[in-house]
Design a protein around this motif. Structure first.
Motif, PDB file in Angstrom:
ATOM      1  N   SER A 110      -9.168  -8.379 -22.581  1.00  0.00           N
ATOM      2  CA  SER A 110      -9.801  -8.919 -21.364  1.00  0.00           C
ATOM      3  C   SER A 110     -10.758  -7.252 -21.339  1.00  0.00           C
ATOM      4  O   SER A 110     -10.336  -6.403 -21.064  1.00  0.00           O
ATOM      5  CB  SER A 110     -10.147  -9.243 -20.177  1.00  0.00           C
ATOM      6  OG  SER A 110      -9.323  -8.214 -19.322  1.00  0.00           O
ATOM      7  N   THR A 126      -4.262  -5.531 -22.905  1.00  0.00           N
ATOM      8  CA  THR A 126      -5.544  -6.366 -21.894  1.00  0.00           C
ATOM      9  C   THR A 126      -5.973  -7.136 -22.968  1.00  0.00           C
ATOM     10  O   THR A 126      -6.697  -6.171 -23.144  1.00  0.00           O
ATOM     11  CB  THR A 126      -6.206  -6.139 -20.485  1.00  0.00           C
ATOM     12  OG1 THR A 126      -7.153  -7.457 -20.305  1.00  0.00           O
ATOM     13  CG2 THR A 126      -6.453  -4.970 -20.641  1.00  0.00           C
ATOM     14  N   ALA A 144      -8.747  -1.287 -20.401  1.00  0.00           N
ATOM     15  CA  ALA A 144      -8.151  -1.441 -21.698  1.00  0.00           C
ATOM     16  C   ALA A 144      -8.553   0.191 -22.035  1.00  0.00           C
ATOM     17  O   ALA A 144      -8.002   0.097 -23.441  1.00  0.00           O
ATOM     18  CB  ALA A 144      -8.922  -2.221 -21.742  1.00  0.00           C
TER      19      ALA A 144
END
Length: 288
Positions: A44, A42, A49
């Motif tokens: 973001s 991802t 992550a």
């Protein structure tokens, strides 16, 4: 005769097919977590992550640990590679947040110092050093055009450490002097891929955007860390493999030829990443 035996034993136990068959299954978690990263990654910044990005390198840490770890001198190389992987893992997490980019650079700089310490300064190979110096200088000129602030100082320092690491990784391979193995080639390739990965990051940030930059950066980065991690096979796995099979010397010697009585009476002793062969006690006694 013993020299011939040693060369044949070394050729067998250090062949890519044999060693890969032994270490390949231990790399399955690494390849699975790499696949997970590319499926679930991802853009973001979040702790999820961090987890999926660092898992492949953590699996490589487990791979290095599996092949032996102690405070003894024989595992000094593996310890430094392991520490380099751990600092790389910290750098992976820090780079997820743009505000921590400099701290991520610092973590990777420490990793490069540890890799340099592991690779050592012998053989020197000044030609490779000159090539790396030229490549690093060109990289500085390209990236500094888009840098400002602290990066004007930090980028050249980081590139110097990076290219120094690449030099030491490449210098380990002496193709025309029989001072190389396939795992040294792995560390050599790993160092070069590391430089390519970091160059892509620099170009994307400080020069001009690169399409699918994140994908190319992570592919080259994970391949680089895999190559560097595989280099511990030289110092530990071959000794472990040979020790595991030394209880059945006749079985090992079948790979050298079943008709040679001298080869069947050889004891394999790993020492300092080399193979030393000595005749068995019975053979010495009979020869007297």
């Amino acid at each position: 005769m013993l020299t011939d035996n040693m060369e044949e034993f070394s050729a067998y136990w250090t062949s890519p097919k044999v060693v890969l068959k032994c270490v390949g299954p231990k790399l399955v978690p690494f390849f699975k977590t790499v696949a997970i990263f590319f499926v679930l990654a991802t853009p973001s910044p979040c702790w999820f992550a961090c987890l999926i990005k660092s898992l492949p390198v953590l699996c490589l840490c487990g791979f290095v640990l599996y092949h032996g770890m102690s405070l003894g001198e024989k595992h000094a190389y593996a310890r430094r590679i392991l520490l380099g992987l751990l600092f790389s893992c910290i750098g992976d997490i820090l780079l997820i947040w743009p505000c921590c980019f400099i701290w991520g650079m610092l973590s990777f700089a420490i990793a490069h110092l540890l890799y340099i310490s592991a690779f050592g300064m012998k053989p020197l190979n000044p030609i490779a050093g000159m090539v790396c110096a030229i490549a690093g200088t060109m990289g500085c000129f390209v990236l500094l055009g888009g840098c400002e602030g602290a990066y004007v100082v930090l980028i050249p320092i980081y590139i110097f450490l990076l290219m120094f690491m690449v030099w030491r990784a490449v210098a380990r391979v002496q193709l025309f002097e029989d001072l190389w193995t396939w795992t040294k080639l792995c560390s050599c390739g790993g160092g070069i891929l590391f430089a390519i990965s970091d160059l892509l990051i620099g170009l994307n940030m400080f020069h001009s955007p690169i399409p699918y930059a994140q994908t190319f950066v992570m592919i080259t980065y994970y391949a680089a860390q895999l190559g560097i991690a595989l280099s511990v096979v030289d110092s530990t796995s071959i000794a472990i493999i040979s020790a595991a099979h030394s209880t059945d010397n006749n079985h090992c010697c079948q790979h050298l030829g079943n008709n040679s009585s001298e080869k069947k009476n050889v004891i394999l002793k790993p020492k300092n990443e080399q193979f030393y062969l000595r005749p068995s006690h019975r053979r010495l006694k009979n020869s007297e």
